[in-house]
Design a protein around this motif. Structure first.
Motif, PDB file in Angstrom:
ATOM      1  N   PRO A  74       8.982 -14.485  37.917  1.00 26.14           N
ATOM      2  CA  PRO A  74       9.177 -14.791  39.434  1.00 26.14           C
ATOM      3  C   PRO A  74      10.520 -15.080  39.691  1.00 26.14           C
ATOM      4  O   PRO A  74      11.452 -15.792  38.952  1.00 26.14           O
ATOM      5  N   GLY A  75      11.065 -14.167  40.913  1.00 26.22           N
ATOM      6  CA  GLY A  75      12.419 -14.372  41.072  1.00 26.22           C
ATOM      7  C   GLY A  75      13.322 -13.655  40.294  1.00 26.22           C
ATOM      8  O   GLY A  75      14.597 -13.568  40.538  1.00 26.22           O
ATOM      9  N   GLY A  76      12.927 -12.889  39.206  1.00 24.69           N
ATOM     10  CA  GLY A  76      13.672 -12.169  38.416  1.00 24.69           C
ATOM     11  C   GLY A  76      14.569 -12.895  37.405  1.00 24.69           C
ATOM     12  O   GLY A  76      15.749 -12.352  36.986  1.00 24.69           O
ATOM     13  N   LYS A  77      14.160 -14.105  37.167  1.00 25.54           N
ATOM     14  CA  LYS A  77      14.617 -15.258  36.241  1.00 25.54           C
ATOM     15  C   LYS A  77      14.041 -15.257  35.114  1.00 25.54           C
ATOM     16  O   LYS A  77      12.787 -15.794  35.437  1.00 25.54           O
ATOM     17  N   ASP A  78      14.414 -15.627  34.023  1.00 21.52           N
ATOM     18  CA  ASP A  78      13.761 -16.394  32.794  1.00 21.52           C
ATOM     19  C   ASP A  78      13.556 -17.815  33.230  1.00 21.52           C
ATOM     20  O   ASP A  78      14.471 -18.505  33.553  1.00 21.52           O
ATOM     21  N   PRO A  79      12.441 -18.218  33.120  1.00 19.91           N
ATOM     22  CA  PRO A  79      11.958 -19.604  33.796  1.00 19.91           C
ATOM     23  C   PRO A  79      12.427 -20.508  32.998  1.00 19.91           C
ATOM     24  O   PRO A  79      12.560 -21.879  33.456  1.00 19.91           O
ATOM     25  N   VAL A  80      12.962 -20.365  31.779  1.00 21.38           N
ATOM     26  CA  VAL A  80      13.564 -21.502  30.905  1.00 21.38           C
ATOM     27  C   VAL A  80      15.184 -21.384  30.769  1.00 21.38           C
ATOM     28  O   VAL A  80      15.788 -22.385  30.948  1.00 21.38           O
ATOM     29  N   LEU A  81      15.841 -20.142  30.483  1.00 18.56           N
ATOM     30  CA  LEU A  81      17.173 -20.020  30.496  1.00 18.56           C
ATOM     31  C   LEU A  81      17.703 -19.779  31.781  1.00 18.56           C
ATOM     32  O   LEU A  81      18.735 -19.981  32.081  1.00 18.56           O
ATOM     33  N   GLY A  82      16.916 -19.578  32.930  1.00 22.98           N
ATOM     34  CA  GLY A  82      17.412 -19.528  34.370  1.00 22.98           C
ATOM     35  C   GLY A  82      18.425 -18.167  34.717  1.00 22.98           C
ATOM     36  O   GLY A  82      19.110 -18.458  35.564  1.00 22.98           O
ATOM     37  N   ILE A  83      18.127 -17.240  33.707  1.00 24.73           N
ATOM     38  CA  ILE A  83      19.209 -16.188  33.862  1.00 24.73           C
ATOM     39  C   ILE A  83      18.373 -14.976  34.090  1.00 24.73           C
ATOM     40  O   ILE A  83      17.270 -14.784  33.953  1.00 24.73           O
ATOM     41  N   GLU A  84      19.270 -14.155  34.933  1.00 28.03           N
ATOM     42  CA  GLU A  84      18.687 -12.723  35.184  1.00 28.03           C
ATOM     43  C   GLU A  84      18.573 -11.767  34.284  1.00 28.03           C
ATOM     44  O   GLU A  84      17.901 -10.846  34.001  1.00 28.03           O
ATOM     45  N   ARG A  85      19.722 -11.677  33.495  1.00 30.52           N
ATOM     46  CA  ARG A  85      20.075 -10.989  32.483  1.00 30.52           C
ATOM     47  C   ARG A  85      20.404 -11.498  31.143  1.00 30.52           C
ATOM     48  O   ARG A  85      20.929 -12.299  31.071  1.00 30.52           O
ATOM     49  N   LEU A  86      19.736 -10.794  29.941  1.00 33.22           N
ATOM     50  CA  LEU A  86      20.069 -11.205  28.671  1.00 33.22           C
ATOM     51  C   LEU A  86      21.596 -11.241  28.306  1.00 33.22           C
ATOM     52  O   LEU A  86      22.080 -12.057  27.683  1.00 33.22           O
ATOM     53  N   ARG A  88      23.813  -2.462  31.845  1.00 36.44           N
ATOM     54  CA  ARG A  88      24.438  -3.656  31.436  1.00 36.44           C
ATOM     55  C   ARG A  88      23.583  -4.659  30.402  1.00 36.44           C
ATOM     56  O   ARG A  88      24.142  -5.253  29.745  1.00 36.44           O
ATOM     57  N   SER A  89      22.336  -4.425  30.742  1.00 36.43           N
ATOM     58  CA  SER A  89      21.350  -5.518  30.069  1.00 36.43           C
ATOM     59  C   SER A  89      19.940  -5.463  30.216  1.00 36.43           C
ATOM     60  O   SER A  89      19.666  -4.843  31.313  1.00 36.43           O
ATOM     61  N   TRP A  90      18.999  -5.873  29.548  1.00 36.64           N
ATOM     62  CA  TRP A  90      17.853  -6.042  29.575  1.00 36.64           C
ATOM     63  C   TRP A  90      17.716  -7.080  30.692  1.00 36.64           C
ATOM     64  O   TRP A  90      18.424  -8.028  30.619  1.00 36.64           O
ATOM     65  N   THR A  91      16.670  -7.288  31.391  1.00 36.06           N
ATOM     66  CA  THR A  91      16.591  -8.174  32.747  1.00 36.06           C
ATOM     67  C   THR A  91      15.135  -8.550  32.702  1.00 36.06           C
ATOM     68  O   THR A  91      14.174  -8.257  32.058  1.00 36.06           O
ATOM     69  N   PHE A  92      15.042  -9.851  33.414  1.00 33.17           N
ATOM     70  CA  PHE A  92      13.650 -10.659  33.368  1.00 33.17           C
ATOM     71  C   PHE A  92      12.968 -10.233  34.585  1.00 33.17           C
ATOM     72  O   PHE A  92      12.730 -11.360  35.441  1.00 33.17           O
ATOM     73  N   ASP A  93      12.761  -9.116  35.003  1.00 33.63           N
ATOM     74  CA  ASP A  93      12.190  -8.546  36.102  1.00 33.63           C
ATOM     75  C   ASP A  93      10.868  -8.765  36.336  1.00 33.63           C
ATOM     76  O   ASP A  93      10.135  -8.751  37.278  1.00 33.63           O
ATOM     77  N   VAL A 140       9.191 -22.111  18.931  1.00 30.86           N
ATOM     78  CA  VAL A 140      10.033 -21.310  19.495  1.00 30.86           C
ATOM     79  C   VAL A 140       9.331 -20.435  20.674  1.00 30.86           C
ATOM     80  O   VAL A 140       8.474 -19.683  20.506  1.00 30.86           O
ATOM     81  N   SER A 141       9.741 -20.887  21.714  1.00 36.23           N
ATOM     82  CA  SER A 141       9.382 -20.302  23.185  1.00 36.23           C
ATOM     83  C   SER A 141       9.852 -18.857  23.223  1.00 36.23           C
ATOM     84  O   SER A 141      10.817 -18.630  22.417  1.00 36.23           O
ATOM     85  N   VAL A 142       9.222 -18.186  24.117  1.00 33.45           N
ATOM     86  CA  VAL A 142       9.472 -16.519  24.093  1.00 33.45           C
ATOM     87  C   VAL A 142       9.878 -16.424  25.525  1.00 33.45           C
ATOM     88  O   VAL A 142       9.090 -16.779  26.407  1.00 33.45           O
ATOM     89  N   GLY A 143      10.702 -15.489  25.724  1.00 32.99           N
ATOM     90  CA  GLY A 143      11.168 -14.827  27.017  1.00 32.99           C
ATOM     91  C   GLY A 143      10.895 -13.481  26.907  1.00 32.99           C
ATOM     92  O   GLY A 143      11.413 -12.632  25.808  1.00 32.99           O
TER      93      GLY A 143
END
Length: 358
Positions: free
Chosen positions: A105-117, A97-102, A85-88
């Protein structure tokens, strides 16, 4: 799922908000889907779905700042599920609005490719009316949230993912202790885990004083319980210890002052403080803790409690590595199991954020 007011929804990502004149009540309506070994036989609440255990299929999104998410990081590490189980890891603060992947790099989760949960929640429930909470498990292929039911996530990690556990993984749910353990965990949740929030988000003096008395009655009871046993359930670590630890480790940096839980510091409770240090110094516990992110989250996000958003410089944290002396009570952390190995490089807490050695 019932609709909530805009004000509630905006603040529910933090799990709490001050309502003047009211006692704090946590919204506990989570997505009750489960990930299980045998979906056809899973026992589920009405309307919930069973998903199959499958290594590499899911990503755990768990902010280090959040105590409920910290539980999942500890259990995942103790059981050796890092490869399954990988982890973000979202950053410590979020907006309405949301937790963010700030932190990525680039403010995006590297696996899911999203900026916000939030995007994973909306991918499955376009009109999702509740808070965007962590921890959450997301199916990688579809980008859809599977569950955010945090107590069930860790229990299923222990019971349903056994074929993916590391060799020597501890038994966090010993069958002989489970009935009593559930009672202990319920008490810890209602009186301590949630009790500190009940103090911090009380909407009146009366509500606060009632919550304060209730919290300290529970902590006094746990102080007494831990006088004669090394861990909550006896000689070895169980999930009950995981659930208490994530509140204790935040107590002096956050809850004592920010939530006004100020009768004593944790460092002034001899048994609880030694117990907390014992766990902190055990692989899988302290190496998941980021004190800097913890403080940033509470003091910045909770503007209703701390409108200045000033993050305190203290307290000193080096004392978490002081000898605890709990070995004199006997027992051992992992029972017949072994300690987890080194933390994966990508998941290590930066040394500047914790007193643990680099």
């Amino acid at each position: 799922m019932s609709e909530r007011s805009t004000k509630d929804s905006q603040h529910s990502t933090a799990g709490a908000y001050v309502h003047p004149g009211e006692e704090f009540t946590r919204d506990t309506a989570y997505i009750e889907d489960r990930i299980v070994r045998d979906p056809a036989r899973a026992q589920l609440p009405e309307g919930a779905r069973a998903w199959p255990v499958e290594a590499g299929r899911y990503r755990l999104v768990a902010a280090r700042a959040c105590p409920w998410a910290n539980r999942t990081l500890i259990v995942r590490r103790l059981l050796g599920l890092e490869d399954a189980v990988s982890v973000g890891l979202p950053g410590p603060v979020h907006d309405a609005r949301s937790w963010t992947f700030d932190l990525d790099p680039g403010g995006k989760d590297p696996v899911l490719g999203i900026e916000r949960l939030q995007q994973a929640y909306f991918a499955r429930f376009p009109d999702y009316p509740r808070g965007i909470t962590v921890p959450a498990v997301v199916e990688i292929a579809t980008g859809q949230v599977v569950t955010n039911d945090f107590p069930r996530i860790t229990e299923d990690f222990a019971k349903e993912w056994t074929e993916h556990h590391r060799e020597g993984a501890p038994d966090l749910w010993p069958a002989a202790l489970e009935e009593e353990m559930r009672q202990v965990m319920h008490h810890v949740y209602t009186e301590v885990n949630n009790g500190v929030y009940r103090c911090g988000f009380a909407g009146s003096q009366q509500a606060y004083e009632k919550a304060y008395a209730r919290l300290w009655a529970a902590l006094d009871g746990l102080e007494e319980r831990l006088a004669t046993r090394r861990y909550l359930m006896g000689e070895h670590i169980t999930e009950a210890d995981v659930r208490l630890f994530t509140t204790l480790v935040r107590f002096d940096p956050v809850y004592h002052g920010h939530f006004k839980c100020s009768r004593h510091k944790l460092t002034e409770m001899p048994n609880l403080w030694a117990y907390a240090r014992d766990l902190f110094q055990t692989p899988g516990f302290g190496d998941t803790v980021d004190f800097e992110q913890i403080k940033q989250h509470y003091y910045v996000v909770h503007e209703d409690i701390n409108p200045s958003q000033i993050v305190p410089a203290g307290p000193a944290l080096e004392n978490w590595l002081d000898p605890h002396g709990r070995e004199s009570l006997g027992g051992s952390p992992f029972g017949e199991g072994t300690a987890p190995g080194p933390v994966p490089e990508a998941e290590r807490v930066a040394p500047a954020h914790t007193p643990l050695p680099a």
